[in-house]
Design an enzyme around this catalytic site. Structure first.
Site, PDB file in Angstrom:
ATOM      1  NE  ARG B 119      28.277  21.834  41.244  1.00  0.00           N
ATOM      2  CZ  ARG B 119      27.423  20.893  41.642  1.00  0.00           C
ATOM      3  NH1 ARG B 119      26.695  20.242  40.761  1.00  0.00           N
ATOM      4  NH2 ARG B 119      27.315  20.600  42.909  1.00  0.00           N
ATOM      5  CE  LYS B 141      39.367  40.479  33.815  1.00  0.00           C
ATOM      6  NZ  LYS B 141      40.191  41.587  34.345  1.00  0.00           N
ATOM      7  CD  GLU B 183      36.857  51.091  30.694  1.00  0.00           C
ATOM      8  OE1 GLU B 183      37.769  50.561  30.026  1.00  0.00           O
ATOM      9  OE2 GLU B 183      36.779  50.973  31.939  1.00  0.00           O
ATOM     10  CE  LYS B 225      37.366  43.447  27.709  1.00  0.00           C
ATOM     11  NZ  LYS B 225      36.493  43.892  28.792  1.00  0.00           N
ATOM     12  CD  GLU B 235      43.473  40.445  34.182  1.00  0.00           C
ATOM     13  OE1 GLU B 235      42.313  40.581  33.760  1.00  0.00           O
ATOM     14  OE2 GLU B 235      43.960  41.132  35.076  1.00  0.00           O
ATOM     15  NE  ARG B 239      40.454  39.763  30.203  1.00  0.00           N
ATOM     16  CZ  ARG B 239      39.281  39.195  30.086  1.00  0.00           C
ATOM     17  NH1 ARG B 239      39.217  37.952  29.667  1.00  0.00           N
ATOM     18  NH2 ARG B 239      38.166  39.831  30.389  1.00  0.00           N
ATOM     19  CG  ASN B 243      42.848  45.300  34.514  1.00  0.00           C
ATOM     20  OD1 ASN B 243      41.632  45.418  34.524  1.00  0.00           O
ATOM     21  ND2 ASN B 243      43.463  44.129  34.504  1.00  0.00           N
ATOM     22  CG  HIS B 246      40.510  49.577  34.927  1.00  0.00           C
ATOM     23  ND1 HIS B 246      40.808  50.295  33.796  1.00  0.00           N
ATOM     24  CD2 HIS B 246      39.234  49.133  34.758  1.00  0.00           C
ATOM     25  CE1 HIS B 246      39.762  50.266  32.975  1.00  0.00           C
ATOM     26  NE2 HIS B 246      38.808  49.573  33.532  1.00  0.00           N
ATOM     27  CG  HIS B 250      39.455  48.875  40.580  1.00  0.00           C
ATOM     28  ND1 HIS B 250      39.960  47.652  40.254  1.00  0.00           N
ATOM     29  CD2 HIS B 250      38.472  49.141  39.677  1.00  0.00           C
ATOM     30  CE1 HIS B 250      39.318  47.180  39.189  1.00  0.00           C
ATOM     31  NE2 HIS B 250      38.410  48.073  38.822  1.00  0.00           N
ATOM     32  CG  HIS B 263      34.271  51.445  36.018  1.00  0.00           C
ATOM     33  ND1 HIS B 263      35.247  50.982  36.881  1.00  0.00           N
ATOM     34  CD2 HIS B 263      34.609  50.976  34.784  1.00  0.00           C
ATOM     35  CE1 HIS B 263      36.119  50.258  36.204  1.00  0.00           C
ATOM     36  NE2 HIS B 263      35.759  50.235  34.931  1.00  0.00           N
TER      37      HIS B 263
END
Lengths: 361, 361
Positions: B119, B141, B183, B225, B235, B239, B243, B246, B250, B263
């Site tokens: 955890r 992330k 990016e 960033k 987010e 935030r 993306n 993106h 994606h 990517h």
């Protein structure tokens, strides 16, 4: 209806305890924020309670369900992935709520799925076993097992609501009722001597499933646990007392294979071991250990190690327990009945003596 | 050496950027709290940099490593489980620190493993690709892909330290350098028009791997960033501008199969689509879209949809994107070059027109 609040700042949530709550659409509507719901349950519980719950959820835009195979043996990453499969096949987005309908295994896996799906969605617990009602539904521990250790993969993740419908206990097998009672007794041992005394008087009513006695024991157990969790959400200190009996119990479960001993049964034997060790440290009396034994015996719970386990089995299994920190085994022991402490310096000889006293060879 | 702080209250952490940092044992000793370390890397990076890192970690009690297969295709729950296997086989406890040595895939999986192991354990990032240095090492992330969607399973989890050793870029293939530059260009587009202009002047230096230019671009990208993430860690709002490009990207990655388009390449084409849509909304000029195209072209990055994808492929893939909320597709568009906004009301016809303008049939 009893209701109590688990006080964790912005992650606080209510626990509602009573009869007929599953059929009450109002509570679910109030606490579910989005328009999508996935009910996660198992193959044993689905035929009993799923239909009733789906009726209460009829007002939502998208309601799906998935029934996982029943049992601790299926608390794995593979089974967890079936929840993700369903969420993605049915195109649930980040606004969905996962509702766990079942015992601790379903609650732990659903909560972990909620923690991870799209990096976190809402989560509601409807625990249907006594064990999950008094234990895993409070405190936000979620996760799955790994072949090399129980609950080794998981997250701290709090639900929006816990709904405890006492009526679901009418279908619970006797053996599982007893396993739940083991955790109820634990709260008396670690932080609530008055409740322990109440249990000594009222154990027969619990075993006879008297609704009033059950509701009281559940509410008191949840309140005891909530107070401990509120002090220490992420188990950096005091929260570890909730693991009283568990380090020994996890060793039993790991060696026996998950599911052969129920969690509560393993914890029962583990509590006797921890109590015995506390007595050897000179902290509690033989009489306190005896009171625990009598109560466990009334509830048909084991007080001895399984016959096939030796001292070395415990020592090996316990060395990978999460309570090990920088190589030191931390155990929960009793300074007095109703007063547990985390202790990092148990002498190996006393540990072995306590295990032997409980039948480990 | 450049250094900057990602400001997230008690989850704040430093990013150190410079030459020769991998061989500097001091930084690691300072930021790793326990005595146990697991280095997670991949089979491409291990022969290049693992030995040097292990030498810097020689002072710890327990240092293990695991080299995973390289590539986005292996960013799965199954590969993640190999990290847990190693942690448990080598008996790492809750005080361990996971060190990610590799690109974004290694960083995302290691961070998610750190979030979930017992955890939550500590985590250090040593990103070795330009893409991971400017993107995935900032912001917490973490996660893995699911066959039905990218990054669908994961957690927000912050490292204790990010160590960016510019020297690792000397072994980066040209194609991956370009993918990282996509990016970098993104930060200029969404929030830093001055940096965009700097890139127009200095792109040749970046492509020639001038260390000073690289260090500046990395530091400025991370700072851009970090500023966005500090405002909105989980987010819930702003935030999402990170993306930009993106959601389209994606879709390209999902349809092409992960790993066939890098990517950064998918994001490059996606940024042109998003810029085109912003132009159709009347927010930016054709000239702004052209400036983006020129810069991408200098860096040998794609500006068109793959030939085998039609409009419907995009619409289908985008409907399961995490940016969908209660059924509404949220896209990041530009109000001006350097000023991105999240927009939930893109007219379907304009969306289709933008896709067609970028070669989708």
């Amino acid at each position: 209806m009893h209701s109590l609040n688990v006080d964790l700042g912005e992650r606080s949530y209510p626990i509602l305890i009573g009869s007929g709550l599953l059929g009450n659409a109002e509570f679910l509507r109030t606490h579910i924020r989005g328009r999508q719901v996935l009910v996660v349950t198992n193959e044993t519980i689905a035929p009993l309670y799923l239909e009733g719950l789906l009726e209460s959820l009829a007002g939502f835009d998208k309601v799906d369900s998935v029934a996982l195979p029943d049992g601790e043996a299926f608390k794995t990453l593979d089974t967890l992935n079936r929840i993700f499969d369903t969420l993605l096949e049915k195109r649930h987005d980040r606004s969905t709520t996962i509702v766990a309908l079942g015992g601790g295994v379903i609650g732990d896996m659903s909560g972990f799925a909620a923690a991870c799906y799209q990096r976190g969605v809402d989560f509601v617990q409807i625990p249907t076993t006594l064990l999950s009602q008094v234990d895993s539904s409070v405190g936000g521990k979620t996760g799955v097992n790994h072949p090399l250790g129980k609950n080794m993969i998981g997250a701290f993740y709090q639900p929006q609501l816990v709904l405890i419908d006492i009526d679901t206990l009418t279908t619970l097998p006797d053996r599982e009722l007893s396993a739940g009672i083991a955790e109820v007794i634990k709260y008396g041992m670690i932080c609530d001597a008055e409740f322990f005394a109440w249990l000594e008087v009222n154990m027969d009513r619990l075993l006879a499933r008297d609704p009033e006695a059950l509701a009281y024991a559940i509410q008191r157990s949840c309140a005891d646990k909530a107070a401990v969790v509120a002090e220490d959400e992420r188990e950096s200190g005091r929260r570890a007392i909730l693991n009283f009996g568990h380090t020994f119990g996890h060793a039993i479960e790991a060696v026996q294979g998950y599911g052969n001993w129920l969690h509560g049964e393993a914890v029962a034997a583990g509590m006797v071991m921890a109590a015995k060790l506390s007595q050897l440290r000179g902290w509690i009396e033989a009489e306190d250990v005896a009171r625990l034994s009598v109560l466990l015996s009334k509830a048909s719970l084991p007080q001895q190690s399984p016959a096939n386990m030796g001292v070395d089995d415990y020592l090996t299994a316990m060395s990978v327990d999460k309570k090990v920190q920088d190589g030191k085994l931390r155990l929960v022991l009793l300074r007095a009945l109703g007063d547990a402490r985390v202790v990092a310096d148990s002498p190996r000889e006393q540990l072995i003596e306590a295990l032997r006293a409980c039948g480990a060879e």
